[in-house]
Scaffold this motif. Structure first.
Motif, PDB file in Angstrom:
ATOM      1  N   LEU A  33     -10.849 -46.243 -29.214  1.00 59.64           N
ATOM      2  CA  LEU A  33     -11.657 -47.334 -29.749  1.00 59.64           C
ATOM      3  C   LEU A  33     -12.197 -46.923 -31.112  1.00 59.64           C
ATOM      4  CD1 LEU A  33     -13.598 -47.825 -26.424  1.00 59.64           C
ATOM      5  CD2 LEU A  33     -12.006 -49.515 -27.353  1.00 59.64           C
ATOM      6  N   ASP A  34     -11.629 -47.498 -32.175  1.00 53.94           N
ATOM      7  CA  ASP A  34     -12.017 -47.132 -33.534  1.00 53.94           C
ATOM      8  C   ASP A  34     -13.011 -48.171 -34.058  1.00 53.94           C
ATOM      9  OD1 ASP A  34     -12.243 -46.104 -36.059  1.00 53.94           O
ATOM     10  OD2 ASP A  34     -10.096 -46.145 -36.521  1.00 53.94           O
ATOM     11  N   GLU A  35     -14.297 -47.829 -33.998  1.00 49.77           N
ATOM     12  CA  GLU A  35     -15.382 -48.705 -34.465  1.00 49.77           C
ATOM     13  C   GLU A  35     -15.325 -50.065 -33.763  1.00 49.77           C
ATOM     14  OE1 GLU A  35     -17.725 -47.604 -36.218  1.00 49.77           O
ATOM     15  OE2 GLU A  35     -17.022 -46.055 -37.601  1.00 49.77           O
ATOM     16  N   ALA A  36     -15.302 -50.040 -32.438  1.00 49.65           N
ATOM     17  CA  ALA A  36     -15.109 -51.262 -31.656  1.00 49.65           C
ATOM     18  C   ALA A  36     -16.292 -52.217 -31.703  1.00 49.65           C
ATOM     19  CB  ALA A  36     -14.802 -50.905 -30.202  1.00 49.65           C
ATOM     20  N   THR A  37     -17.468 -51.759 -32.120  1.00 51.73           N
ATOM     21  CA  THR A  37     -18.628 -52.658 -32.152  1.00 51.73           C
ATOM     22  C   THR A  37     -19.161 -52.871 -33.560  1.00 51.73           C
ATOM     23  OG1 THR A  37     -20.265 -50.894 -31.807  1.00 51.73           O
ATOM     24  CG2 THR A  37     -19.285 -51.881 -29.837  1.00 51.73           C
ATOM     25  N   GLU A  38     -18.452 -52.405 -34.561  1.00 50.13           N
ATOM     26  CA  GLU A  38     -18.942 -52.499 -35.941  1.00 50.13           C
ATOM     27  C   GLU A  38     -19.059 -53.959 -36.380  1.00 50.13           C
ATOM     28  OE1 GLU A  38     -18.100 -50.340 -40.213  1.00 50.13           O
ATOM     29  OE2 GLU A  38     -16.393 -50.803 -38.929  1.00 50.13           O
ATOM     30  N   GLY A  39     -20.221 -54.313 -36.916  1.00 46.02           N
ATOM     31  CA  GLY A  39     -20.436 -55.625 -37.480  1.00 46.02           C
ATOM     32  C   GLY A  39     -20.661 -56.738 -36.480  1.00 46.02           C
ATOM     33  N   LEU A  40     -20.811 -56.402 -35.211  1.00 47.91           N
ATOM     34  CA  LEU A  40     -20.982 -57.435 -34.196  1.00 47.91           C
ATOM     35  C   LEU A  40     -22.465 -57.680 -33.914  1.00 47.91           C
ATOM     36  CD1 LEU A  40     -18.233 -56.397 -31.611  1.00 47.91           C
ATOM     37  CD2 LEU A  40     -18.051 -58.002 -33.520  1.00 47.91           C
ATOM     38  N   ALA A  41     -22.765 -58.870 -33.428  1.00 43.84           N
ATOM     39  CA  ALA A  41     -24.132 -59.212 -33.056  1.00 43.84           C
ATOM     40  C   ALA A  41     -24.581 -58.330 -31.893  1.00 43.84           C
ATOM     41  CB  ALA A  41     -24.212 -60.677 -32.655  1.00 43.84           C
ATOM     42  N   PRO A  42     -25.883 -58.020 -31.808  1.00 46.56           N
ATOM     43  CA  PRO A  42     -26.370 -57.122 -30.755  1.00 46.56           C
ATOM     44  C   PRO A  42     -25.964 -57.533 -29.343  1.00 46.56           C
ATOM     45  CG  PRO A  42     -28.076 -57.461 -32.395  1.00 46.56           C
ATOM     46  CD  PRO A  42     -26.948 -58.380 -32.763  1.00 46.56           C
ATOM     47  N   VAL A  43     -25.996 -58.825 -29.029  1.00 47.60           N
ATOM     48  CA  VAL A  43     -25.649 -59.252 -27.675  1.00 47.60           C
ATOM     49  C   VAL A  43     -24.171 -58.985 -27.376  1.00 47.60           C
ATOM     50  CG1 VAL A  43     -25.156 -61.646 -28.359  1.00 47.60           C
ATOM     51  CG2 VAL A  43     -25.850 -61.124 -26.001  1.00 47.60           C
ATOM     52  N   ILE A  44     -23.319 -59.122 -28.372  1.00 49.08           N
ATOM     53  CA  ILE A  44     -21.888 -58.842 -28.186  1.00 49.08           C
ATOM     54  C   ILE A  44     -21.662 -57.342 -28.088  1.00 49.08           C
ATOM     55  CG2 ILE A  44     -19.590 -59.115 -29.144  1.00 49.08           C
ATOM     56  CD1 ILE A  44     -20.805 -61.698 -28.149  1.00 49.08           C
ATOM     57  N   ARG A  45     -22.387 -56.581 -28.904  1.00 50.23           N
ATOM     58  CA  ARG A  45     -22.295 -55.120 -28.800  1.00 50.23           C
ATOM     59  C   ARG A  45     -22.612 -54.662 -27.376  1.00 50.23           C
ATOM     60  NH1 ARG A  45     -22.592 -51.731 -33.213  1.00 50.23           N
ATOM     61  NH2 ARG A  45     -23.868 -50.296 -31.993  1.00 50.23           N
ATOM     62  N   GLN A  46     -23.664 -55.223 -26.808  1.00 55.76           N
ATOM     63  CA  GLN A  46     -24.044 -54.848 -25.448  1.00 55.76           C
ATOM     64  C   GLN A  46     -22.936 -55.177 -24.457  1.00 55.76           C
ATOM     65  OE1 GLN A  46     -27.800 -56.736 -24.622  1.00 55.76           O
ATOM     66  NE2 GLN A  46     -28.861 -55.676 -26.280  1.00 55.76           N
ATOM     67  N   GLU A  47     -22.277 -56.303 -24.663  1.00 54.32           N
ATOM     68  CA  GLU A  47     -21.193 -56.703 -23.771  1.00 54.32           C
ATOM     69  C   GLU A  47     -20.009 -55.750 -23.884  1.00 54.32           C
ATOM     70  OE1 GLU A  47     -18.796 -60.826 -22.592  1.00 54.32           O
ATOM     71  OE2 GLU A  47     -20.494 -60.876 -23.992  1.00 54.32           O
ATOM     72  N   ILE A  48     -19.699 -55.338 -25.111  1.00 50.55           N
ATOM     73  CA  ILE A  48     -18.594 -54.390 -25.321  1.00 50.55           C
ATOM     74  C   ILE A  48     -18.921 -53.044 -24.690  1.00 50.55           C
ATOM     75  CG2 ILE A  48     -17.268 -53.124 -27.039  1.00 50.55           C
ATOM     76  CD1 ILE A  48     -16.524 -56.044 -27.025  1.00 50.55           C
ATOM     77  N   TRP A  49     -20.150 -52.560 -24.897  1.00 50.74           N
ATOM     78  CA  TRP A  49     -20.522 -51.260 -24.328  1.00 50.74           C
ATOM     79  C   TRP A  49     -20.554 -51.311 -22.804  1.00 50.74           C
ATOM     80  CZ3 TRP A  49     -19.892 -46.973 -26.701  1.00 50.74           C
ATOM     81  CH2 TRP A  49     -20.042 -46.887 -28.088  1.00 50.74           C
ATOM     82  N   ALA A  50     -20.964 -52.446 -22.251  1.00 52.68           N
ATOM     83  CA  ALA A  50     -20.947 -52.598 -20.790  1.00 52.68           C
ATOM     84  C   ALA A  50     -19.519 -52.528 -20.267  1.00 52.68           C
ATOM     85  CB  ALA A  50     -21.603 -53.915 -20.395  1.00 52.68           C
ATOM     86  N   ALA A  51     -18.579 -53.107 -21.013  1.00 49.10           N
ATOM     87  CA  ALA A  51     -17.171 -53.051 -20.610  1.00 49.10           C
ATOM     88  C   ALA A  51     -16.645 -51.617 -20.677  1.00 49.10           C
ATOM     89  CB  ALA A  51     -16.340 -53.968 -21.504  1.00 49.10           C
ATOM     90  N   ILE A  52     -17.031 -50.879 -21.716  1.00 47.47           N
ATOM     91  CA  ILE A  52     -16.602 -49.487 -21.838  1.00 47.47           C
ATOM     92  C   ILE A  52     -17.157 -48.657 -20.679  1.00 47.47           C
ATOM     93  CG2 ILE A  52     -16.741 -47.404 -23.264  1.00 47.47           C
ATOM     94  CD1 ILE A  52     -16.851 -49.309 -25.714  1.00 47.47           C
ATOM     95  N   ALA A  53     -18.427 -48.882 -20.354  1.00 43.58           N
ATOM     96  CA  ALA A  53     -19.034 -48.171 -19.225  1.00 43.58           C
ATOM     97  C   ALA A  53     -18.317 -48.502 -17.923  1.00 43.58           C
ATOM     98  CB  ALA A  53     -20.516 -48.522 -19.121  1.00 43.58           C
ATOM     99  N   LYS A  54     -17.901 -49.747 -17.777  1.00 44.59           N
ATOM    100  CA  LYS A  54     -17.169 -50.149 -16.566  1.00 44.59           C
ATOM    101  C   LYS A  54     -15.812 -49.471 -16.515  1.00 44.59           C
ATOM    102  CE  LYS A  54     -15.783 -54.222 -13.921  1.00 44.59           C
ATOM    103  NZ  LYS A  54     -15.785 -55.712 -13.857  1.00 44.59           N
ATOM    104  N   LEU A  55     -15.134 -49.380 -17.645  1.00 46.70           N
ATOM    105  CA  LEU A  55     -13.842 -48.687 -17.690  1.00 46.70           C
ATOM    106  C   LEU A  55     -14.002 -47.235 -17.266  1.00 46.70           C
ATOM    107  CD1 LEU A  55     -12.338 -50.030 -21.045  1.00 46.70           C
ATOM    108  CD2 LEU A  55     -11.607 -50.611 -18.724  1.00 46.70           C
ATOM    109  N   LYS A  56     -15.060 -46.602 -17.750  1.00 41.34           N
ATOM    110  CA  LYS A  56     -15.292 -45.209 -17.384  1.00 41.34           C
ATOM    111  C   LYS A  56     -15.577 -45.058 -15.900  1.00 41.34           C
ATOM    112  CE  LYS A  56     -18.335 -41.269 -18.139  1.00 41.34           C
ATOM    113  NZ  LYS A  56     -19.497 -40.717 -18.873  1.00 41.34           N
TER     114      LYS A  56
END
Length: 229
Positions: A154-177
């Motif tokens: 994941l190369d800068e997967a949350t760069e430039g995104l709104a905070p609520v979307i960033r949280q959604e992306i990080w939650a997905a990464i945590a779920k993958l782990k």
């Protein structure tokens, strides 16, 4: 067990040397944060891993195989999935077409991706060009997952995104782990969010590995020296 090993990698863009001595290791099911200031060699290292850039020195091993001579498409078939910086979705294809473009058989199919990112099901027939930036990022991650990789980068997967979307992306990464055992390399600027998912960190400075260790061992001295402005 090591899934990926880079040993003393040097790489060039024409006559200009970009990497001088990069060494890193990613174990099966491990999340590694690849860190450093802008221009220190993170994306170039990713290109070497994905075989989009040849290295001039050192060795790249993936799943027990020396992949230094492989072209990028064969490295991808071994199980290296990339979510590139800038997303790079196919603008004239629908969400569904983007997802199946490089799909390979495995647990990650259209249904599984939509379970992770329900918005993609809702936008299934829309062109990717019509999506928001956050939705395009979900699509880029989903597209990489559809290749059923053993290693997701994941190369800068949350760069430039709104905070609520960033949280959604990080939650997905945590779920993958938590649920898949997939190995992940994550490049991001947020120490707080990386700290919630990363097992280890590797820091690059001027094309060299200058620090590596458990993420919780990364203290103020290291962050100020290598990551501060």
């Amino acid at each position: 067990m090591s899934l990926l090993q880079l040993n003393e990698i040097a790489a060039f863009y024409g006559p200009s040397q970009a990497l001088f001595d990069v060494t890193l290791e990613v174990g099966e099911g491990e999340v590694v944060a690849l860190m450093g200031r802008n221009g220190m060699g993170k994306s170039t290292t990713v290109k070497v891993i994905c075989r989009m850039l040849a290295h001039a020195q050192g060795e790249v091993h993936f799943a027990g195989q020396n992949i230094g001579a492989l072209p990028s498409h064969k490295a991808a078939r071994l199980g290296i999935g990339l979510v590139p910086e800038g997303r790079r979705c196919f603008a004239n294809l629908t969400v569904y077409e983007n997802l199946i473009a490089a799909a390979r058989k495995g647990a990650w199919d259209f249904g599984a991706v939509c379970e992770l990112f329900p918005r993609l099901e809702e936008r299934r027939e829309q062109s990717s060009a019509s999506l928001s930036g956050g939705e395009q990022q979900m699509l880029a991650i989903g597209r990489a997952l559809m290749t059923n990789p053993r290693l997701l980068i994941l190369d800068e997967a949350t760069e430039g995104l709104a905070p609520v979307i960033r949280q959604e992306i990080w939650a997905a990464i945590a779920k993958l782990k938590a649920e898949t055992g997939m190995a992940i390399i994550a490049i991001d600027k947020s120490l707080r969010e990386l700290g919630q998912v990363a097992d280890r960190a590797v820091i690059l400075e001027k094309g060299r590995t200058v620090w590596s260790g458990a993420f919780e061992a990364l203290g103020p001295e290291e962050t100020d020296r290598y990551l501060g402005v």
